[in-house]
Design an enzyme around this catalytic site. Structure first.
Site, mmCIF file in Angstrom:
data_model
loop_
_atom_site.group_PDB
_atom_site.id
_atom_site.type_symbol
_atom_site.label_atom_id
_atom_site.label_comp_id
_atom_site.label_asym_id
_atom_site.label_seq_id
_atom_site.Cartn_x
_atom_site.Cartn_y
_atom_site.Cartn_z
ATOM 1 C CB ILE A 160 72.123 59.788 40.916
ATOM 2 C CG1 ILE A 160 72.954 58.490 40.950
ATOM 3 C CG2 ILE A 160 73.041 60.996 41.046
ATOM 4 C CD1 ILE A 160 73.878 58.293 39.750
ATOM 5 C CB THR A 236 77.009 64.601 37.812
ATOM 6 O OG1 THR A 236 75.622 64.494 38.129
ATOM 7 C CG2 THR A 236 77.634 65.725 38.600
ATOM 8 N NE ARG A 238 77.494 57.933 30.506
ATOM 9 C CZ ARG A 238 77.936 57.572 31.726
ATOM 10 N NH1 ARG A 238 78.256 58.490 32.615
ATOM 11 N NH2 ARG A 238 78.082 56.300 32.048
ATOM 12 C CG ASP A 262 82.226 64.611 37.032
ATOM 13 O OD1 ASP A 262 83.448 64.873 37.126
ATOM 14 O OD2 ASP A 262 81.749 63.494 37.324
ATOM 15 C CD GLU A 267 83.464 61.721 29.702
ATOM 16 O OE1 GLU A 267 82.781 62.702 30.032
ATOM 17 O OE2 GLU A 267 83.660 60.741 30.446
ATOM 18 C CG HIS A 285 83.258 60.883 33.905
ATOM 19 N ND1 HIS A 285 82.734 60.476 32.718
ATOM 20 C CD2 HIS A 285 82.479 60.289 34.856
ATOM 21 C CE1 HIS A 285 81.698 59.675 32.911
ATOM 22 N NE2 HIS A 285 81.523 59.545 34.218
ATOM 23 C CB ILE A 286 86.065 62.643 39.729
ATOM 24 C CG1 ILE A 286 85.560 64.079 39.990
ATOM 25 C CG2 ILE A 286 87.399 62.637 39.008
ATOM 26 C CD1 ILE A 286 86.365 64.815 41.046
ATOM 27 N N GLY A 287 82.602 61.574 39.256
ATOM 28 C CA GLY A 287 81.391 61.392 40.073
ATOM 29 C C GLY A 287 81.484 60.208 41.019
ATOM 30 C CB SER A 288 81.449 56.679 40.593
ATOM 31 O OG SER A 288 82.257 56.432 39.452
HETATM 32 C C1 DGY Z 1 78.945 55.477 35.479
HETATM 33 O O1 DGY Z 1 79.029 54.599 36.338
HETATM 34 O O2 DGY Z 1 78.196 55.396 34.511
HETATM 35 C C2 DGY Z 1 79.818 56.673 35.664
HETATM 36 O O3 DGY Z 1 79.674 57.594 34.680
HETATM 37 C C3 DGY Z 1 81.266 56.291 35.799
HETATM 38 O O4 DGY Z 1 81.429 55.906 37.086
#
Ligand code: DGY
Length: 319
Positions: A160, A236, A238, A262, A267, A285-288
């Site tokens: 990432i 994005t 943790r 995010d 949370e 928390h919408i990264g994925s």
């Molecule tokens: C992960 O995959 O760890 C993300 O935080 C949630 O999609």
């Protein structure tokens, strides 16, 4: 006809994933709002051969001890796996897997979204439009900070981090990174051996490292003070990587121009003070969270579970 294997799933999955599961397994489906204590998880998992979980559930030693002996595999529908006690799982002979790779682009996109939103004050601007307080275009009105030519510091140059680096370069940013060791394919970004040195050179700092005992509170009052005046912080990865007291103080004092978040400690119950800080841009928390990525994650979680239940090596194992 032989009975289908039993699979417990703590949270609803995208439709294509659920269709695949229901076709091949006897599915015990949890629900999105359930709180999973060890007893509740054990109850859902009664008779199950494998379970699919998310970072919303704490699969600690107590939860693992409470699982029925029928369970052979814990497939996490996430790349992060700090919510699972791997040592306890290993000691029980359980396989554990995650979902790397398939969420790289979606998460990197959200990091860029946060960089742009934070530097261009998108949250405050949007609130102004909704409040009907915009007075019109003025040459000095609502100025943000341009990212062209600025230095982006990346902490954690995994998949990432690298995808964020490439995107940021397309926006004209200079990328530096700190990692345990230099990465062979680092897209021409500059490796910085000491985290403190990276911080001192980061106009924008973006976190992409896993949460471990070593990285918890990585951004605290001391480390935030090392950033240049008016820097921007993006998270994005943790929430507990960042000390909320220190970040909120740095945002309020103007030490930081802005932040984009995010993910949050504790949370979904985020520190309520964030709601009153104008220069922080907040996402849930919408990264994925795209249809494509969440479907790919769910499918990979099922691939992992299926492999273990059929005596094969899972494609993306952790333990
Ligand atoms: C992960 O995959 O760890 C993300 O935080 C949630 O999609």
């Amino acid at each position: 006809m032989s009975a289908k294997p039993v699979v417990a799933v703590t949270r609803r999955l995208p439709p294509l994933c659920e269709a695949r599961l229901f076709a091949a397994y006897d599915v015990r489906m949890g629900d999105d709002d359930r709180g999973y204590t060890p007893a509740v998880l054990a109850d859902l998992a009664q008779g199950a051969n494998g379970i699919i979980v998310t970072p919303g559930e704490s699969i600690d030693a107590a939860a693992i001890a409470a699982l029925p002996s029928s369970v052979k595999v814990i497939a996490s529908n996430s790349v992060g796996f700090e919510h699972i006690d791997l040592a306890a799982a290993k000691a029980r002979g359980l396989r554990v897997s995650n979902t790397p790779d398939v969420l790289t682009d979606a998460t990197a996109d959200v990091a860029l979204l946060l960089i742009l939103a934070a530097t261009r004050r998108a949250g405050a601007g949007e609130r102004m439009m909704r409040a009907a307080t915009w007075g019109g275009l003025r040459p000095t009105f609502f100025l943000g900070s341009q990212i062209t030519g600025k230095r982006l510091g990346i902490v954690g140059m995994g998949r990432i981090g690298l995808a964020v680096a490439k995107r940021a370069q397309a926006f004209g940013m200079r990328v530096l990174y700190h990692n345990r060791k230099p990465v062979a394919d680092d897209a021409g970004a500059t490796f910085v051996a000491r985290l403190d040195d990276l911080l001192a050179q980061s106009d924008v700092l973006s976190l992409h490292c896993p949460l471990t005992p070593e990285t918890k509170n990585l951004l605290n009052a001391r480390t935030l003070a090392l950033l240049p005046e008016g820097a921007v912080v993006i998270n994005t990865a943790r929430g507990p990587l960042v000390n909320d007291d220190a970040l909120i103080a740095a945002l309020r004092s103007g030490k930081l121009f802005a932040a984009g978040l995010d993910v949050y400690a504790g949370e979904p119950a985020i520190d309520p003070r964030y709601r009153d800080v104008e220069n922080v841009f907040l996402l849930p928390h919408i990264g994925s969270a795209t249809v494509e990525t969440r479907t790919a994650m769910g499918m990979l979680a099922i691939d992992n579970l299926e492999a273990v239940l059929n005596g094969r090596e899972p494609p993306t194992p952790i333990v």
